[in-house]
Design a protein around this motif. Structure first.
Motif, PDB file in Angstrom:
ATOM      1  N   ASP A  51       0.851  -1.183   0.000  1.00  0.00           N
ATOM      2  CA  ASP A  51       0.000   0.000   0.000  1.00  0.00           C
ATOM      3  C   ASP A  51       0.897   1.246   0.000  1.00  0.00           C
ATOM      4  O   ASP A  51       2.125   1.147   0.131  1.00  0.00           O
ATOM      5  CB  ASP A  51      -0.989  -0.015   1.173  1.00  0.00           C
ATOM      6  CG  ASP A  51      -0.335  -0.024   2.542  1.00  0.00           C
ATOM      7  OD1 ASP A  51       0.734   0.611   2.707  1.00  0.00           O
ATOM      8  OD2 ASP A  51      -0.894  -0.659   3.464  1.00  0.00           O
ATOM      9  N   GLN A  54       3.174   1.685   3.058  1.00  0.00           N
ATOM     10  CA  GLN A  54       4.325   0.784   3.051  1.00  0.00           C
ATOM     11  C   GLN A  54       5.384   1.251   2.058  1.00  0.00           C
ATOM     12  O   GLN A  54       6.586   1.186   2.351  1.00  0.00           O
ATOM     13  CB  GLN A  54       3.888  -0.642   2.716  1.00  0.00           C
ATOM     14  CG  GLN A  54       3.114  -1.315   3.825  1.00  0.00           C
ATOM     15  CD  GLN A  54       2.594  -2.663   3.378  1.00  0.00           C
ATOM     16  OE1 GLN A  54       1.973  -2.781   2.319  1.00  0.00           O
ATOM     17  NE2 GLN A  54       2.840  -3.679   4.193  1.00  0.00           N
ATOM     18  N   ASP A 125       8.931  -5.231  10.170  1.00  0.00           N
ATOM     19  CA  ASP A 125       8.299  -4.018  10.676  1.00  0.00           C
ATOM     20  C   ASP A 125       7.415  -3.333   9.638  1.00  0.00           C
ATOM     21  O   ASP A 125       6.475  -2.631  10.002  1.00  0.00           O
ATOM     22  CB  ASP A 125       9.357  -3.019  11.168  1.00  0.00           C
ATOM     23  CG  ASP A 125      10.130  -3.518  12.375  1.00  0.00           C
ATOM     24  OD1 ASP A 125       9.622  -4.412  13.086  1.00  0.00           O
ATOM     25  OD2 ASP A 125      11.251  -3.022  12.606  1.00  0.00           O
ATOM     26  N   LEU A 127       6.507  -4.905   6.159  1.00  0.00           N
ATOM     27  CA  LEU A 127       5.636  -5.856   5.460  1.00  0.00           C
ATOM     28  C   LEU A 127       4.724  -6.579   6.445  1.00  0.00           C
ATOM     29  O   LEU A 127       5.099  -6.840   7.587  1.00  0.00           O
ATOM     30  CB  LEU A 127       6.469  -6.893   4.701  1.00  0.00           C
ATOM     31  CG  LEU A 127       7.335  -6.389   3.550  1.00  0.00           C
ATOM     32  CD1 LEU A 127       8.117  -7.549   2.946  1.00  0.00           C
ATOM     33  CD2 LEU A 127       6.498  -5.694   2.493  1.00  0.00           C
ATOM     34  N   LYS A 128       3.528  -6.892   5.978  1.00  0.00           N
ATOM     35  CA  LYS A 128       2.606  -7.716   6.767  1.00  0.00           C
ATOM     36  C   LYS A 128       3.041  -9.174   6.598  1.00  0.00           C
ATOM     37  O   LYS A 128       3.680  -9.526   5.599  1.00  0.00           O
ATOM     38  CB  LYS A 128       1.179  -7.532   6.258  1.00  0.00           C
ATOM     39  CG  LYS A 128       0.671  -6.109   6.410  1.00  0.00           C
ATOM     40  CD  LYS A 128      -0.675  -5.950   5.744  1.00  0.00           C
ATOM     41  CE  LYS A 128      -1.075  -4.477   5.751  1.00  0.00           C
ATOM     42  NZ  LYS A 128      -2.184  -4.215   4.851  1.00  0.00           N
ATOM     43  N   PRO A 129       2.698 -10.043   7.564  1.00  0.00           N
ATOM     44  CA  PRO A 129       3.135 -11.443   7.473  1.00  0.00           C
ATOM     45  C   PRO A 129       2.777 -12.109   6.142  1.00  0.00           C
ATOM     46  O   PRO A 129       3.581 -12.865   5.593  1.00  0.00           O
ATOM     47  CB  PRO A 129       2.426 -12.124   8.647  1.00  0.00           C
ATOM     48  CG  PRO A 129       2.259 -11.019   9.651  1.00  0.00           C
ATOM     49  CD  PRO A 129       2.003  -9.780   8.832  1.00  0.00           C
ATOM     50  N   GLU A 130       1.605 -11.818   5.604  1.00  0.00           N
ATOM     51  CA  GLU A 130       1.195 -12.447   4.349  1.00  0.00           C
ATOM     52  C   GLU A 130       1.929 -11.879   3.129  1.00  0.00           C
ATOM     53  O   GLU A 130       1.840 -12.434   2.038  1.00  0.00           O
ATOM     54  CB  GLU A 130      -0.323 -12.339   4.157  1.00  0.00           C
ATOM     55  CG  GLU A 130      -0.857 -10.935   4.023  1.00  0.00           C
ATOM     56  CD  GLU A 130      -1.188 -10.242   5.352  1.00  0.00           C
ATOM     57  OE1 GLU A 130      -1.790  -9.163   5.301  1.00  0.00           O
ATOM     58  OE2 GLU A 130      -0.834 -10.768   6.431  1.00  0.00           O
ATOM     59  N   GLN A 131       2.666 -10.790   3.309  1.00  0.00           N
ATOM     60  CA  GLN A 131       3.422 -10.195   2.206  1.00  0.00           C
ATOM     61  C   GLN A 131       4.861 -10.708   2.145  1.00  0.00           C
ATOM     62  O   GLN A 131       5.544 -10.494   1.149  1.00  0.00           O
ATOM     63  CB  GLN A 131       3.449  -8.666   2.344  1.00  0.00           C
ATOM     64  CG  GLN A 131       2.113  -8.002   2.118  1.00  0.00           C
ATOM     65  CD  GLN A 131       2.184  -6.522   2.412  1.00  0.00           C
ATOM     66  OE1 GLN A 131       2.625  -6.104   3.470  1.00  0.00           O
ATOM     67  NE2 GLN A 131       1.765  -5.720   1.440  1.00  0.00           N
ATOM     68  N   ARG A 132       5.324 -11.375   3.178  1.00  0.00           N
ATOM     69  CA  ARG A 132       6.728 -11.788   3.237  1.00  0.00           C
ATOM     70  C   ARG A 132       7.079 -12.804   2.154  1.00  0.00           C
ATOM     71  O   ARG A 132       8.098 -12.655   1.469  1.00  0.00           O
ATOM     72  CB  ARG A 132       7.061 -12.355   4.612  1.00  0.00           C
ATOM     73  CG  ARG A 132       7.035 -11.312   5.702  1.00  0.00           C
ATOM     74  CD  ARG A 132       7.384 -11.920   7.032  1.00  0.00           C
ATOM     75  NE  ARG A 132       6.966 -11.019   8.096  1.00  0.00           N
ATOM     76  CZ  ARG A 132       6.639 -11.413   9.301  1.00  0.00           C
ATOM     77  NH1 ARG A 132       6.693 -12.694   9.626  1.00  0.00           N
ATOM     78  NH2 ARG A 132       6.269 -10.530  10.201  1.00  0.00           N
TER      79      ARG A 132
END
Length: 160
Positions: A51, A54, A125, A127-132
């Motif tokens: 987004d 980010q 910090d 990225l969201k967990p699902e973006q890693r």
């Protein structure tokens, strides 16, 4: 100077610049590409779905890291010059060489620590967990494209 010493000095001189480049981290390339609106990113990178917040956070983190990396890279370069000067000097001692090597190792470790901290910052910090996982796949695609771009084309056989 005997052949062994010449070989050792040549190997040391060649290894120092390569050691400095060993810290060229994939997350740094990813953040640099995100920060550069003209960067050509592989299609798989769309799956990260960053987004605007980010993107701004990554851009700001990359800018701060790039400034820090410049300073640390200069310290590595200066430490490598000190090693070279120490080994070339007729008045240097083994203790001088040990101290210069330790200073170089410390400078390289500091650079490596900064790259690791930056990568952890981006991945944990920002990225969201699902973006890693998609971000890692993007990095792999970027590395593959980068190595392909640096590989010379193989000549075709048969003239066709």
């Amino acid at each position: 100077m005997n052949r062994f010493v010449c070989t050792l000095l040549t190997a040391t001189a060649l290894a120092l610049p390569m050691a400095a480049h060993a810290f060229d981290d994939a997350a740094v390339d990813f953040a640099g590409a995100v920060s550069n609106p003209r960067a050509q990113m592989p299609k798989v990178c769309d799956d990260v779905k960053l987004d605007d917040t980010q993107k701004t956070q990554i851009h700001d983190a990359y800018y701060a890291f790039a400034k820090q990396k410049n300073t640390l890279a200069a310290e590595v370069k200066n430490a490598a010059l000190d090693v070279r000067h120490t080994y070339m000097s007729a008045t240097s001692t083994k203790d001088d060489a040990t101290a210069a090597n330790t200073a170089l190792k410390t400078a390289l470790n500091n650079l490596g620590d900064a790259v690791g901290a930056f990568s952890a910052n981006v991945f944990f910090d920002i990225l969201k967990p699902e973006q890693r996982a998609p971000a890692w796949m993007c990095i792999e695609a970027m590395k593959k494209a980068k190595s392909k771009a640096h590989r010379p084309e193989k000549p075709s056989h048969g003239g066709k």
